[in-house]
Write a protein that holds these residues in place. Structure first.
Motif, PDB file in Angstrom:
ATOM      1  N   LEU A 133      -0.994 -10.127   8.110  1.00 35.60           N
ATOM      2  CA  LEU A 133      -0.670  -9.525   8.293  1.00 35.60           C
ATOM      3  C   LEU A 133       0.426  -8.703   7.124  1.00 35.60           C
ATOM      4  CD1 LEU A 133       1.434  -9.189  10.410  1.00 35.60           C
ATOM      5  CD2 LEU A 133       3.386 -11.152   9.536  1.00 35.60           C
ATOM      6  N   ASN A 134       0.586  -9.123   6.316  1.00 36.87           N
ATOM      7  CA  ASN A 134       1.181  -8.277   5.395  1.00 36.87           C
ATOM      8  C   ASN A 134       0.918  -7.470   3.962  1.00 36.87           C
ATOM      9  OD1 ASN A 134       3.881  -7.177   4.155  1.00 36.87           O
ATOM     10  ND2 ASN A 134       3.866  -8.483   2.548  1.00 36.87           N
ATOM     11  N   ALA A 135      -0.737  -7.279   4.544  1.00 40.73           N
ATOM     12  CA  ALA A 135      -1.854  -6.586   3.517  1.00 40.73           C
ATOM     13  C   ALA A 135      -1.003  -5.277   3.580  1.00 40.73           C
ATOM     14  CB  ALA A 135      -2.996  -6.418   4.619  1.00 40.73           C
ATOM     15  N   ALA A 136      -0.651  -4.717   4.987  1.00 40.01           N
ATOM     16  CA  ALA A 136      -0.126  -2.883   3.961  1.00 40.01           C
ATOM     17  C   ALA A 136       1.090  -3.220   2.857  1.00 40.01           C
ATOM     18  CB  ALA A 136       1.153  -2.548   5.722  1.00 40.01           C
ATOM     19  N   GLY A 137       2.057  -4.189   3.098  1.00 40.09           N
ATOM     20  CA  GLY A 137       3.113  -4.766   2.018  1.00 40.09           C
ATOM     21  C   GLY A 137       2.357  -4.762   0.893  1.00 40.09           C
ATOM     22  N   SER A 140       0.893  -1.644  -0.839  1.00 42.69           N
ATOM     23  CA  SER A 140       1.805  -0.529  -1.571  1.00 42.69           C
ATOM     24  C   SER A 140       2.977  -1.150  -2.783  1.00 42.69           C
ATOM     25  CB  SER A 140       3.218  -0.908   0.039  1.00 42.69           C
ATOM     26  OG  SER A 140       4.054  -0.055  -0.199  1.00 42.69           O
ATOM     27  N   GLN A 141       3.028  -2.190  -2.960  1.00 42.12           N
ATOM     28  CA  GLN A 141       3.347  -3.151  -3.931  1.00 42.12           C
ATOM     29  C   GLN A 141       2.640  -2.498  -5.256  1.00 42.12           C
ATOM     30  OE1 GLN A 141       4.440  -6.491  -3.562  1.00 42.12           O
ATOM     31  NE2 GLN A 141       5.748  -6.441  -2.271  1.00 42.12           N
ATOM     32  N   SER A 142       1.094  -3.334  -5.246  1.00 45.13           N
ATOM     33  CA  SER A 142       0.175  -2.158  -6.170  1.00 45.13           C
ATOM     34  C   SER A 142      -0.649  -1.074  -6.373  1.00 45.13           C
ATOM     35  CB  SER A 142      -0.953  -3.201  -5.837  1.00 45.13           C
ATOM     36  OG  SER A 142      -1.860  -4.297  -5.484  1.00 45.13           O
ATOM     37  N   VAL A 143      -0.211  -0.260  -5.615  1.00 44.31           N
ATOM     38  CA  VAL A 143      -0.273   1.187  -5.527  1.00 44.31           C
ATOM     39  C   VAL A 143       0.794   1.992  -6.322  1.00 44.31           C
ATOM     40  CG1 VAL A 143      -0.333   3.300  -4.577  1.00 44.31           C
ATOM     41  CG2 VAL A 143      -1.711   1.860  -3.924  1.00 44.31           C
ATOM     42  N   THR A 144       2.408   1.171  -5.869  1.00 39.92           N
ATOM     43  CA  THR A 144       3.631   1.833  -6.344  1.00 39.92           C
ATOM     44  C   THR A 144       4.016   1.682  -7.662  1.00 39.92           C
ATOM     45  OG1 THR A 144       4.524   1.670  -4.324  1.00 39.92           O
ATOM     46  CG2 THR A 144       5.934   1.727  -5.686  1.00 39.92           C
ATOM     47  N   ARG A 145       3.589   0.801  -8.421  1.00 43.55           N
ATOM     48  CA  ARG A 145       4.117  -0.024  -9.933  1.00 43.55           C
ATOM     49  C   ARG A 145       2.712   0.453 -10.678  1.00 43.55           C
ATOM     50  NH1 ARG A 145       1.174  -5.347  -8.492  1.00 43.55           N
ATOM     51  NH2 ARG A 145       3.132  -6.043  -7.682  1.00 43.55           N
ATOM     52  N   LEU A 146       1.819   1.177 -10.289  1.00 42.68           N
ATOM     53  CA  LEU A 146       0.536   2.116 -10.804  1.00 42.68           C
ATOM     54  C   LEU A 146       1.332   3.493 -11.462  1.00 42.68           C
ATOM     55  CD1 LEU A 146      -2.413   1.185  -9.738  1.00 42.68           C
ATOM     56  CD2 LEU A 146      -1.272   0.313 -11.752  1.00 42.68           C
ATOM     57  N   LEU A 147       2.061   4.506  -9.880  1.00 47.04           N
ATOM     58  CA  LEU A 147       2.947   5.611 -10.082  1.00 47.04           C
ATOM     59  C   LEU A 147       3.850   5.509 -10.815  1.00 47.04           C
ATOM     60  CD1 LEU A 147       2.668   5.928  -6.362  1.00 47.04           C
ATOM     61  CD2 LEU A 147       1.386   7.320  -8.120  1.00 47.04           C
ATOM     62  N   HIS A 148       4.258   6.347 -11.698  1.00 48.99           N
ATOM     63  CA  HIS A 148       5.468   6.822 -12.201  1.00 48.99           C
ATOM     64  C   HIS A 148       6.264   8.142 -12.243  1.00 48.99           C
ATOM     65  CE1 HIS A 148       4.392   3.268 -14.172  1.00 48.99           C
ATOM     66  NE2 HIS A 148       2.861   3.775 -14.821  1.00 48.99           N
ATOM     67  N   GLY A 149       7.466   8.895 -12.378  1.00 54.66           N
ATOM     68  CA  GLY A 149       8.041   9.739 -12.298  1.00 54.66           C
ATOM     69  C   GLY A 149       7.501  10.669 -11.068  1.00 54.66           C
ATOM     70  N   SER A 150       8.119  11.299 -10.846  1.00 55.85           N
ATOM     71  CA  SER A 150       7.562  12.003  -9.518  1.00 55.85           C
ATOM     72  C   SER A 150       6.902  11.983  -8.641  1.00 55.85           C
ATOM     73  CB  SER A 150       7.673  13.983  -9.903  1.00 55.85           C
ATOM     74  OG  SER A 150       6.289  14.212 -10.228  1.00 55.85           O
ATOM     75  N   ALA A 151       6.335  11.051  -9.201  1.00 58.15           N
ATOM     76  CA  ALA A 151       5.009  11.013  -8.146  1.00 58.15           C
ATOM     77  C   ALA A 151       5.649   9.527  -7.666  1.00 58.15           C
ATOM     78  CB  ALA A 151       3.634  10.638  -8.965  1.00 58.15           C
ATOM     79  N   ARG A 152       5.723   9.110  -8.432  1.00 61.08           N
ATOM     80  CA  ARG A 152       6.072   7.702  -7.068  1.00 61.08           C
ATOM     81  C   ARG A 152       7.356   7.716  -6.731  1.00 61.08           C
ATOM     82  NH1 ARG A 152       7.465   2.041 -10.305  1.00 61.08           N
ATOM     83  NH2 ARG A 152       8.205   0.487  -8.284  1.00 61.08           N
ATOM     84  N   VAL A 153       8.101   9.279  -6.864  1.00 60.51           N
ATOM     85  CA  VAL A 153       9.667   8.885  -6.044  1.00 60.51           C
ATOM     86  C   VAL A 153       8.851  10.399  -4.901  1.00 60.51           C
ATOM     87  CG1 VAL A 153      11.320  10.823  -5.624  1.00 60.51           C
ATOM     88  CG2 VAL A 153      11.154   9.854  -7.793  1.00 60.51           C
TER      89      VAL A 153
END
Length: 399
Positions: A133-137, A140-153
């Motif tokens: 059910l929460n695969a998307a969540g 999303s968490q796994s990818v977001t923690r690897l992004l920084h700065g403008s890319a994360r925003v």
């Protein structure tokens, strides 16, 4: 004049779902597909051939047809630069890798998203074809923690992690013939892909079969408590009664009555829980479709495939026990659900290591304690007592 390029889909996973459903729908919708796969030998063969066959087994016409899917390339997961470049250009991305492998593809997605941001690309949606059910969540968490700065925003507002709810039957190894093409994928004709409209950032995907839903939770629960519960009923009771294939169980009055009774229970519970989101007439049509497709003799869908890993499927938050909880929460007695639960506790296929472990637990402890540990059910509760009673009663029905 510049040649117009096909829209591009990046599909993580080139297995049964990736090729048999998603790749097929992308091809039928005019997209070019880049598959990302870890199997180097399969990737090499697919690239060498440039196409692969899909056999569609239609439950309504009782006919088989074949189509040849083309317009794709396959990249192995170590080709990071090319994968990132594809994500930067893609119209959409999809995953069908299994929940346990989502963390492994997160760095590839993060690099592609970073490059897309740098290139001032448009919004991007990542459709998850995973059985959670929460695969998307989680992704999303796994990818977001690897992004920084403008890319994360940028990703926070421009990248959608979109859940899907798949009820197609893909695989069908029982229907495979000795001289079949090794790249052949077998599937039923079902092609409905409900997706979470509220998670979308890039607009409608423009893919045949994709259907937006506003209350994704309701749609997922409908699938789990109709498709998955029905499959469990046929598999565990069918095994107990000595059947080999799922379609054979519809000729067994006892199995069929439990199947129908369980779906009666979950139907009433779902419609009471989601009165504004689920329509009774539509739901009964879905039930009719499920019954027809499960009864498709062309699939030769083995009971042991559907029944495998009974410990997971008896878990507190999985199909059977969760269906019982849904029914109780809506004031409905889950009597037939209890019978399915009891049948699953009997599952002793010697080739299934999880089934062997389950039977060892029952022998070393007791049925009551196993029920408590595996399913989180209090054996002294009304539902627990019903399951235990049914467990002993089912012994007389074993073939």
């Amino acid at each position: 004049m510049k040649e117009k390029r096909n829209r591009l889909a990046v599909q993580f996973g080139a297995g049964n779902i990736g090729r048999g459903l998603m790749g097929r729908l992308f091809w039928q919708s005019g997209l070019e597909t880049i598959f990302v796969n870890t199997n180097a030998a399969r990737a090499e063969e697919l690239n060498r051939r440039g196409d692969y066959p899909v056999r569609i087994l239609d439950a309504y016409s009782k006919r088989a047809s074949e189509l040849t899917v083309g317009r794709f390339r396959v990249l192995t997961a170590n080709r990071t630069d090319e994968i990132a470049g594809a994500i930067a250009e893609a119209s959409l991305v999809a995953t069908a890798v299994g929940v346990a492998n989502l963390g492994a593809i997160a760095p590839l997605l993060a690099e592609g998203i970073r490059r897309r941001c740098e290139n001032h690309g448009g919004p991007l949606d990542i459709y998850l074809c995973e059985n959670l059910l929460n695969a998307a969540g989680l992704l999303s968490q796994s990818v977001t923690r690897l992004l920084h700065g403008s890319a994360r925003v940028w990703a926070d507002t421009s990248v959608g992690f979109v859940g899907t709810c798949l009820a197609g039957i893909v695989g069908g190894d029982g229907a495979r013939l000795p001289d079949d093409d090794p790249l052949l994928v077998i599937a039923d004709a079902h092609r409905d892909v409900p997706y979470d409209r509220r998670a979308v950032r890039a607009g409608a995907p423009g893919v045949e079969g994709f259907r937006p839903v506003d209350n994704f939770q309701a749609e997922v629960e409908r699938k789990i408590f109709t498709h998955n519960v029905g499959h469990a009923a046929l598999a565990y009771l069918g095994y107990l009664r000595g059947h080999t294939y799922i379609h054979e169980t519809f000729d067994d009055n006892f199995v069929r009555s439990v199947f129908d009774g369980a779906l009666d229970e979950t139907t009433e519970a779902l419609l009471k829980r989601y009165p504004a989101d689920l329509d009774r007439h539509e739901h009964m049509e879905i039930r009719r479709d499920v019954r027809v497709r499960f009864g498709n003799p062309l699939l030769k869908d083995k009971i042991t495939r559907v029944a495998k890993d009974p410990i997971r499927k008896l878990g507190r938050d999985d199909r059977i026990v969760a269906a019982g909880e849904l029914c109780r929460s809506q004031g409905i007695d889950p009597n037939h659900i209890a019978t399915i639960c009891a049948a699953a506790l009997h599952y002793d296929c010697p080739e299934d290591t999880h089934a062997v472990r389950l039977q060892t637990m029952i022998q070393r402890m007791s049925i009551a304690e196993t029920l408590r540990q595996v399913s989180g059910i209090d054996p002294s509760s009304q539902f627990g007592q019903k399951v235990i009673k049914e467990y002993h009663a089912l012994k007389s029905l074993q073939v």
